[in-house]
Design a protein around this motif. Structure first.
Motif, PDB file in Angstrom:
ATOM      1  N   ASN A 111     -11.028  10.647   3.862  1.00  0.00           N
ATOM      2  CA  ASN A 111     -10.559  11.113   2.303  1.00  0.00           C
ATOM      3  C   ASN A 111     -10.562  12.365   2.225  1.00  0.00           C
ATOM      4  O   ASN A 111     -10.541  12.981   1.194  1.00  0.00           O
ATOM      5  CB  ASN A 111     -11.353  10.363   1.490  1.00  0.00           C
ATOM      6  N   ASP A 147      -7.560   0.684  -3.965  1.00  0.00           N
ATOM      7  CA  ASP A 147      -8.550   1.384  -3.242  1.00  0.00           C
ATOM      8  C   ASP A 147      -9.402   2.233  -4.227  1.00  0.00           C
ATOM      9  O   ASP A 147      -9.925   3.234  -3.786  1.00  0.00           O
ATOM     10  CB  ASP A 147      -7.964   2.290  -1.888  1.00  0.00           C
ATOM     11  N   GLU A 180       0.807  -1.099   0.111  1.00  0.00           N
ATOM     12  CA  GLU A 180      -0.040   0.045   0.112  1.00  0.00           C
ATOM     13  C   GLU A 180       1.005   1.192  -0.087  1.00  0.00           C
ATOM     14  O   GLU A 180       0.521   2.329   0.520  1.00  0.00           O
ATOM     15  CB  GLU A 180      -0.902   0.130   1.491  1.00  0.00           C
ATOM     16  N   THR A 181       2.247   1.057  -0.544  1.00  0.00           N
ATOM     17  CA  THR A 181       2.793   2.350  -0.709  1.00  0.00           C
ATOM     18  C   THR A 181       3.752   2.200  -1.828  1.00  0.00           C
ATOM     19  O   THR A 181       3.687   1.501  -2.724  1.00  0.00           O
ATOM     20  CB  THR A 181       4.044   2.426   0.460  1.00  0.00           C
ATOM     21  N   GLU A 213      -4.696   3.326   0.146  1.00  0.00           N
ATOM     22  CA  GLU A 213      -5.013   2.377   1.180  1.00  0.00           C
ATOM     23  C   GLU A 213      -5.435   1.066   0.471  1.00  0.00           C
ATOM     24  O   GLU A 213      -6.365   0.359   0.824  1.00  0.00           O
ATOM     25  CB  GLU A 213      -6.306   2.976   1.870  1.00  0.00           C
ATOM     26  N   GLY A 214      -4.678   0.670  -0.475  1.00  0.00           N
ATOM     27  CA  GLY A 214      -4.848  -0.545  -1.105  1.00  0.00           C
ATOM     28  C   GLY A 214      -3.607  -0.690  -1.841  1.00  0.00           C
ATOM     29  O   GLY A 214      -2.616   0.140  -2.067  1.00  0.00           O
ATOM     30  N   GLN A 237       0.048   7.369   1.024  1.00  0.00           N
ATOM     31  CA  GLN A 237      -1.285   7.897   1.147  1.00  0.00           C
ATOM     32  C   GLN A 237      -2.260   6.826   0.515  1.00  0.00           C
ATOM     33  O   GLN A 237      -3.531   6.515   1.163  1.00  0.00           O
ATOM     34  CB  GLN A 237      -1.667   9.110   0.485  1.00  0.00           C
ATOM     35  N   SER A 256      -4.233   2.418  -7.575  1.00  0.00           N
ATOM     36  CA  SER A 256      -4.282   1.516  -6.683  1.00  0.00           C
ATOM     37  C   SER A 256      -5.421   0.492  -6.417  1.00  0.00           C
ATOM     38  O   SER A 256      -6.627   1.221  -6.877  1.00  0.00           O
ATOM     39  CB  SER A 256      -3.811   2.157  -5.088  1.00  0.00           C
TER      40      SER A 256
END
Length: 951
Positions: free
Chosen positions: A577, A347, A306-307, A326-327, A324, A345
């Motif tokens: 968010n 997310d 997740e980065t 989240e997935g 930032q 990503s």
């Protein structure tokens, strides 16, 4: 990995090894006396048998019976049933007895094919030779040992990767163990190699004569290889990863190759000799994508942890972790000018960072986050001119974004099967998408793309403003007498004011009037006198359906965090968010629409919504309501009349013409609704009590009148005397009427020339107020009554008595200049004594004369700094505060004092200056505007105004 289970109690680890070594020693003479050709090699002869028949169940990740056979050490250690191999004695080796069926349970189980007679013979000889292990480490690259399962005929192989040469001359498509090279859609050569395996990455060299392929064997090794595109010759192979590769890319000068995959490591290779230059570690998950910056100095990586991370290529130093998402971060790239890092990503979001860390670690600010779809984003591609970005979604959706503002501008036809990779055509007019069912799907981009933002025009009929007589007063009872008691809807004229009463619980009254398309009407519903009525009004069409006002497309999802909100609060909107949201966007929650005005300014704050202070405004006729902690909320934008909503998985909200409480909060709980007739028809307004109450004390006045956009202007007064070298602050205010949202300019008359002001003052479009300052130069004599006069430096009388400048406000409304008196700022007096502090604003790296209007430039999306200085009285050492989120006075909307922390803009006790920061949001309007600071001392002492120019 799971821990290997302990050996049975009857065997200690030490005794096991002594046991093994003793048998190995006994077996050594027979090995030495045998022929070299008879020696069984563990790596080449034995391990392949285990890989084919055993290791699938007996491995370190899931060792059945506590027995792992994927390393030589654990093989000799045995499992829960004891030692499996007796070196030197095959007849007593448990493993061989199970394989040959001489001991239960027979292995492999469940009727699976076991080793052949030849393979059993090999194992027997190897054990009798002492079961010697590998010499050194096992080779990384090994052959895949799996049962030979024939694929069904006519089954299409998934296309797993696609690439287009930089010069657009060639295209490559990868399937299992194959890479097809095409020129002008004609296959020119196919590279076929068993070592290719499943290809996850393709990249052409600049001249398109070579292609870099990233693949490997899952759970075993990763492999990158360079092939010639004309004849398929293997030029160079790069093997070193411990698991399959997901990414392999050339550096811009093609001197380096970067590879990464499931083993969480990034390796930089010398492209000429295949040697490892350096390894980059720091990720905690599979690495899905890599990209070099255009200058080759920075490498970006996208990871399942997740980065995304940025690395200095020359040193291997990690420059920043972009945490930032989240997935899982699925794809990453740089803009071709090197200014931005872009990533998708799982997310469901695309993010854009401004690249700042190149040589040294530095924060790379997140400048955009966009919700794209309700399913994970898998890949993206930039158009050749970099004006568009196409995102591939796991669901098969394809979204097109504009790189101007990173907003979605189109949705292409969805795929019937999941897409794996994509690439733009040379002309940028279409994209090719590789799919899991073996197809290459082409999608043409729309010829005309419209960029939408939060204030997008709804596209209604052109507005027509009427000039009608004043409303005629009439009572509900008289209208009923004329129409009859059983008539539900009462007909009224085109400009009327009805006095009525909601006399029963749940009662609603209906009034009908004729309209023409585009006419703009104002509907006012007021509770009269001491009435208990809380009115709500709704407009219906001829079919008795509520008239649609607007459709709002949700473009980002959120919810309330920390605490809920009452129906009036305009500050501290803490929402999930929030980093994805832009100023000026509409914020929808539970039927209410507000608008974001100011970003959170510190760790303990949230958004301010319009007007920024006091009771919050609402939009599209919606009314303020309470919101619970965790309640869903959305960023929305209005859709055009015939505009189809985007298929992004978020809801579309249909709002009708209805209002409970005045959106501008000027009329309290009374209703105010501006109605634009969508077509020629008769329309009906319903009035009732919002709580469905009624009775004798529920009287109302309902007015249907021609809308007259305008404003009421007022001015705050200066009540404290002016002090030398400081200013006094006041406000100018606008009450907006009948939907007027334009700018309003305030001008001053009668201000002595010796005083400095920041007039003319403009209340920006859509805002309620602006901040003014009257500043007195040093040296003015005392003047606190109408009998005293003020002299200038030459001894001449500048003005006599107390002056009271007058303020006038004007605005352009429907092509006319509309002026309104705004009052005065009060009678101005002068107190000659030196104030406790004299604040002034200075450039951070230069000097000016103390009292000078200088220009501080700031680009939208950037932050600049300046210096605030205090001249203190010797006896005054206290801390001086300039406020918190509103410390920058009269700044352009979207320009604010940044990095204020919990204490705001503060000069600590005894200090005389500090640096402060001014940020211009990307939404800030370009232009010049006066700016000053107010020290919270002696009722507020202001600095000389400067000019902040937004570029």
């Amino acid at each position: 990995m799971p821990q290997d289970r302990p050996v049975p109690r009857s065997f200690s680890p030490r005794s096991v090894w002594l046991f093994v070594l003793s048998f190995a020693c006994l077996a050594l003479p027979s090995v030495r006396n045998g022929h070299a050709d008879d020696q069984i090699d563990y790596v080449n002869d034995v391990l392949p048998i285990f890989e084919t028949h055993c290791i699938g169940c007996h491995n370190a990740d899931g060792p059945e019976g506590g027995f792992a056979m994927d390393s030589f050490e654990t093989l000799l250690r045995g499992g829960e049933s004891g030692i499996a191999i007796t070196p030197g004695t095959s007849s007593s080796s448990r493993l061989l007895l199970l394989v040959t069926g001489k001991m239960n349970p027979i292995m492999p189980p469940d009727g699976e094919d076991g080793p052949s007679e030849k393979e059993v013979e090999t194992l027997t000889r190897w054990i009798d030779q002492g079961a010697p292990g590998p010499q050194g480490d096992l080779p990384i690259k090994r052959k895949l040992r799996t049962p030979d399962i024939k694929a069904s005929e006519n089954v299409a192989k998934p296309i797993t990767a696609i690439a287009v040469a930089p010069d657009q001359s060639r295209t490559a498509f990868a399937t299992f163990q194959s890479v097809e090279i095409r020129t002008d859609d004609v296959t020119t050569f196919t590279i076929e190699d068993d070592d290719l395996g499943k290809v996850n990455s393709l990249a052409f060299s600049k001249d398109a004569t070579r292609i870099l392929v990233g693949s490997g064997l899952t759970g075993a090794y990763g492999r990158a290889a360079i092939y010639r595109t004309d004849d398929g010759t293997l030029e160079q192979e790069f093997v070193g990863h411990r698991d399959t590769l997901y990414a392999a890319v050339f550096s811009p000068d093609e001197s380096l190759i970067a590879t990464a995959g499931y083993d969480q490591a990034i390796v930089l290779w010398d492209a000429r000799n295949g040697q490892v230059k350096r390894e980059l570690n720091g990720h905690n998950g599979a690495i899905f994508d890599l990209a070099f910056s255009p200058d080759g100095k920075v490498l970006a990586s996208a990871c399942a942890d997740e980065t995304a991370k940025l690395w200095n290529v020359a040193t291997g130093k990690r420059l920043d972790t972009l945490g930032q998402p989240e997935g899982e971060v699925t794809a990453i790239d740089f803009s071709r000018d090197g200014r931005f890092v872009i990533a998708t990503s799982a997310d469901n979001r695309l993010r854009v960072w401004q690249l700042r860390s190149i040589e040294q670690p530095q924060i790379n600010p997140l400048i955009a986050t966009r919700f794209i779809d309700e399913t994970p984003l898998t890949n993206f591609a930039l158009s050749p001119d970099e004006q568009l970005l196409v995102v591939l979604v796991q669901s098969g959706n394809i979204k097109v974004l504009s790189t101007k503002n990173w907003q979605t501008v189109a949705s292409l036809e969805s795929l019937s099967a999941m897409g794996t990779d994509l690439a733009f055509a040379a002309d940028g007019d279409s994209i090719s998408v590789a799919t899991i069912d073996g197809n290459i799907v082409r999608r043409n981009l729309p010829t005309r793309l419209t960029t939408h933002d939060s204030t997008h025009s709804v596209g209604m009929a052109e507005k027509i403003y009427l000039d009608l007589p004043a409303p005629t007063s009439v009572s509900e009872s008289k209208l009923r007498d004329l129409a009859g008691e059983n008539v539900r809807i009462l007909d009224v004229g085109r400009s009327v004011s009805v006095e009525g009463e909601i006399s029963d619980t749940g009662q609603a009254d209906f009034y009908r009037w004729p309209c023409h398309r585009g006419e703009v009407w104002a509907i006012d519903a007021d509770a009269v006198s001491d009435s208990r009525l809380d009115p709500i009004v709704t407009i219906f069409d001829e079919d008795d359906r509520p008239v649609q006002r607007v459709r709002l497309q949700a473009i980002r999802d959120s919810y309330f965090t920390f605490r809920g909100k009452d129906s009036e609060q305009s500050n501290d909107f803490r929402v999930f968010n929030w980093q994805e949201m832009d100023l000026g966007q509409y914020f929808y929650a539970a039927g209410e629409v507000t608008r974001l005005m100011m970003h959170p300014r510190g760790p303990d704050s949230g958004f301010n919504v319009y007007p920024g202070q006091g009771q919050r405004w609402t939009y599209f006729g919606t009314s303020g309501t309470t919101h619970a902690l965790g309640e869903p909320a959305y960023i929305v934008r209005p859709l055009g009349t015939d505009e189809p909503p985007l298929a992004n998985g978020l809801p579309v909200f249909e709002l009708t013409y209805e209002n409970d409480d005045d959106p501008m909060r000027s009329a309290g709980k009374n209703s105010r609704l501006v109605f634009v007739a969508p077509r020629d028809a008769t329309y009906t307004v319903r009035i009732t009590d919002t709580r469905r109450e009624g009775g004798e004390n529920y009287a109302y006045r309902l007015t249907l009148r021609a809308a007259s956009p305008g404003f009421r202007a007022s001015t705050g007064t200066i009540k404290k005397p002016l002090r030398p070298a400081t200013g006094r602050e006041f406000s100018v205010n606008v009450d907006r009427l009948d939907g007027f949202q334009g700018p309003v300019t305030f001008e001053i008359e009668g201000l002595p020339d010796q005083l400095v002001s920041n007039f003319p003052l403009t209340v920006e479009a859509g805002l309620k107020s602006a901040n003014g300052v009257i500043w007195a130069p040093p040296g003015l004599p005392h003047n606190e009554s109408d009998q005293e006069s003020v002299q200038d430096s030459d001894g001449e009388v500048a003005w006599s008595g107390l002056v009271e400048p007058k303020i006038t406000a004007w605005a352009m409304i429907n092509g006319k200049r509309v002026e309104r008196p705004a009052g005065t700022i009060g009678k101005l007096s002068v107190e000659a004594s030196t104030p406790q502090v004299i604040p002034s604003i200075h450039p951070i790296d230069g000097e000016i004369t103390k009292y000078e209007d200088w220009v501080l430039p700031v680009k939208r999306g950037e932050t600049v700094s300046a210096r605030v200085q205090l001249d203190r009285k010797a006896s005054f050492v206290n801390e001086v505060s300039f406020g918190k989120e509103f410390s920058g006075r009269n700044a352009t909307q979207g320009v604010y004092v940044d990095n204020i922390g919990l204490n705001g803009l503060l000069i600590v006790r005894g200090a005389s200056q500090r640096e402060f920061f001014i940020t211009a949001d990307p939404t800030a309007k370009p232009g010049r505007r006066s700016f000053f600071l107010t020290a919270n001392v002696d009722g507020g002492l202001c600095s000389h105004p400067i000019t902040v120019e937004v570029k």
